[in-house]
Scaffold this motif. Structure first.
Motif, mmCIF file in Angstrom:
data_model
loop_
_atom_site.group_PDB
_atom_site.id
_atom_site.type_symbol
_atom_site.label_atom_id
_atom_site.label_comp_id
_atom_site.label_asym_id
_atom_site.label_seq_id
_atom_site.Cartn_x
_atom_site.Cartn_y
_atom_site.Cartn_z
ATOM 1 N N ASP A 190 0.826 -1.210 0.000
ATOM 2 C CA ASP A 190 0.000 0.000 0.000
ATOM 3 C C ASP A 190 0.862 1.263 0.000
ATOM 4 O O ASP A 190 0.489 2.269 -0.602
ATOM 5 N N ALA A 191 2.004 1.211 0.679
ATOM 6 C CA ALA A 191 2.892 2.375 0.708
ATOM 7 C C ALA A 191 3.624 2.551 -0.624
ATOM 8 O O ALA A 191 3.895 3.671 -1.055
ATOM 9 N N GLY A 192 3.936 1.443 -1.274
ATOM 10 C CA GLY A 192 4.624 1.520 -2.563
ATOM 11 C C GLY A 192 5.943 2.270 -2.464
ATOM 12 O O GLY A 192 6.730 2.067 -1.540
ATOM 13 N N HIS A 193 6.169 3.187 -3.415
ATOM 14 C CA HIS A 193 7.439 3.930 -3.444
ATOM 15 C C HIS A 193 7.562 4.922 -2.292
ATOM 16 O O HIS A 193 8.627 5.512 -2.089
ATOM 17 N N LEU A 194 6.487 5.076 -1.525
ATOM 18 C CA LEU A 194 6.499 6.024 -0.404
ATOM 19 C C LEU A 194 6.834 5.358 0.929
ATOM 20 O O LEU A 194 6.689 5.980 1.983
ATOM 21 N N LEU A 195 7.263 4.111 0.901
ATOM 22 C CA LEU A 195 7.490 3.362 2.139
ATOM 23 C C LEU A 195 8.456 4.083 3.078
ATOM 24 O O LEU A 195 8.167 4.239 4.276
#
Length: 297
Positions: A190-195
């Protein structure tokens, strides 16, 4: 005179650490409404520079106290919620300033998310027998953040990244109840590249003055990040997908394209999330079980 100079004074307070003279602050307070004639794009440029200063909390306090924020960012002064003498809760406005300052100054998306992460609280504030609560403020705040950033003409990528961070910023707080590996995988997906940004925001969001609570939250965050790293060594978390693709599903079930294929992929993806990597022969067996439970339709 360019009314943008008023906002520029706040930017200098953030980036250079200068403190405007009292007469300058008073003048801004009298003339802040003139900022309304400035284009959103120019305001956005100044706000972005302001947010990346070392003294950002001082600048944000200035734009609220002088009324400048009322013109282009009214959600910020709205965070100065009246403190109920019985059902106490932390000062959301000052908490927000602290969170912004604790985030990396060179990361505009992260600082925007920190600035807006709690803006849904005023609309969701409810006094209950258990105390003050803000149910689903992250979902309300995510929508509000998107609307505000669009109004300020931020690029679509920035808008969507900030919205997702605001929406997910509370997810970590259920970790203490115990997450399965599947829950950790879903968090990463769900976070993807924003983890990394999400993890930073979560850490910055801990502004408690209780040392014991702070230690517990820090330890839980460390543990989650260690679990993510361990799983990432065992499997490619960034590219998790169903063990069978659409063509394999259609060929095996002898069906054509349609929503059923998508439902089958989603079912297999959820199993993959829960169980980890699934061998192809096992995936076909699981697909057959799902198909049989549906009655083969």
């Amino acid at each position: 005179d360019d009314p943008l100079r008023m906002l520029r004074a706040a930017r200098f307070a953030s980036t250079l650490g200068v403190k405007p003279l009292p007469e300058v602050v008073q003048a801004i307070g009298r003339m802040h409404e003139r900022l309304r004639i400035v284009s959103p794009e120019r305001i956005q440029a100044e706000l972005s520079k302001l947010l990346q200063g070392a003294h950002v909390d001082r600048a944000l306090m200035l734009i609220v106290e002088t009324g400048l924020a009322d013109v282009f960012l009214p959600e910020l002064p709205s965070l100065r919620l009246e403190q109920d003498p019985v059902h106490r809760h932390k000062d959301v406005f000052r908490h927000t300033l602290a969170v912004v300052k604790q985030c990396a100054a060179d990361n505009l998306v992260l600082r925007l998310a920190a600035l807006l992460h709690d803006i849904g609280k005023p609309k969701t504030r409810e006094i209950t027998p258990e105390g003050v609560q803000f149910h689903h403020h992250e979902m309300v705040g995510a929508r509000m953040a998107e609307e505000r950033l669009r109004a300020l003409r931020y690029p679509e990528r920035v808008v969507q990244d900030v919205r997702k961070l605001v929406e997910l910023h509370l997810r970590f707080h259920t970790y203490g109840a115990g997450w399965t590996d599947g829950a950790v995988r879903r968090y990463v997906r769900d976070a993807g590249h924003l983890l990394d940004d999400l993890n930073q925001l979560t850490r910055a969001d801990c502004t408690t003055q209780n040392p014991a609570t702070a230690r517990i939250l820090s330890r839980l965050q460390d543990e989650l990040e260690e679990r993510i790293a361990r799983l990432a060594e065992e499997e490619n978390l960034a590219a998790i997908k169903p063990p069978l693709d659409g063509n394999q599903i259609m060929e095996h079930l002898k069906i054509g394209p349609g929503p059923t294929v998508g439902e089958a992929r989603n079912h297999l993806l959820e199993l993959r999330m829960d169980r980890g990597p699934i061998p192809e022969d096992e995936a076909y067996r699981l697909l057959d079980e799902w198909w049989e439970q549906r009655g083969g339709e």
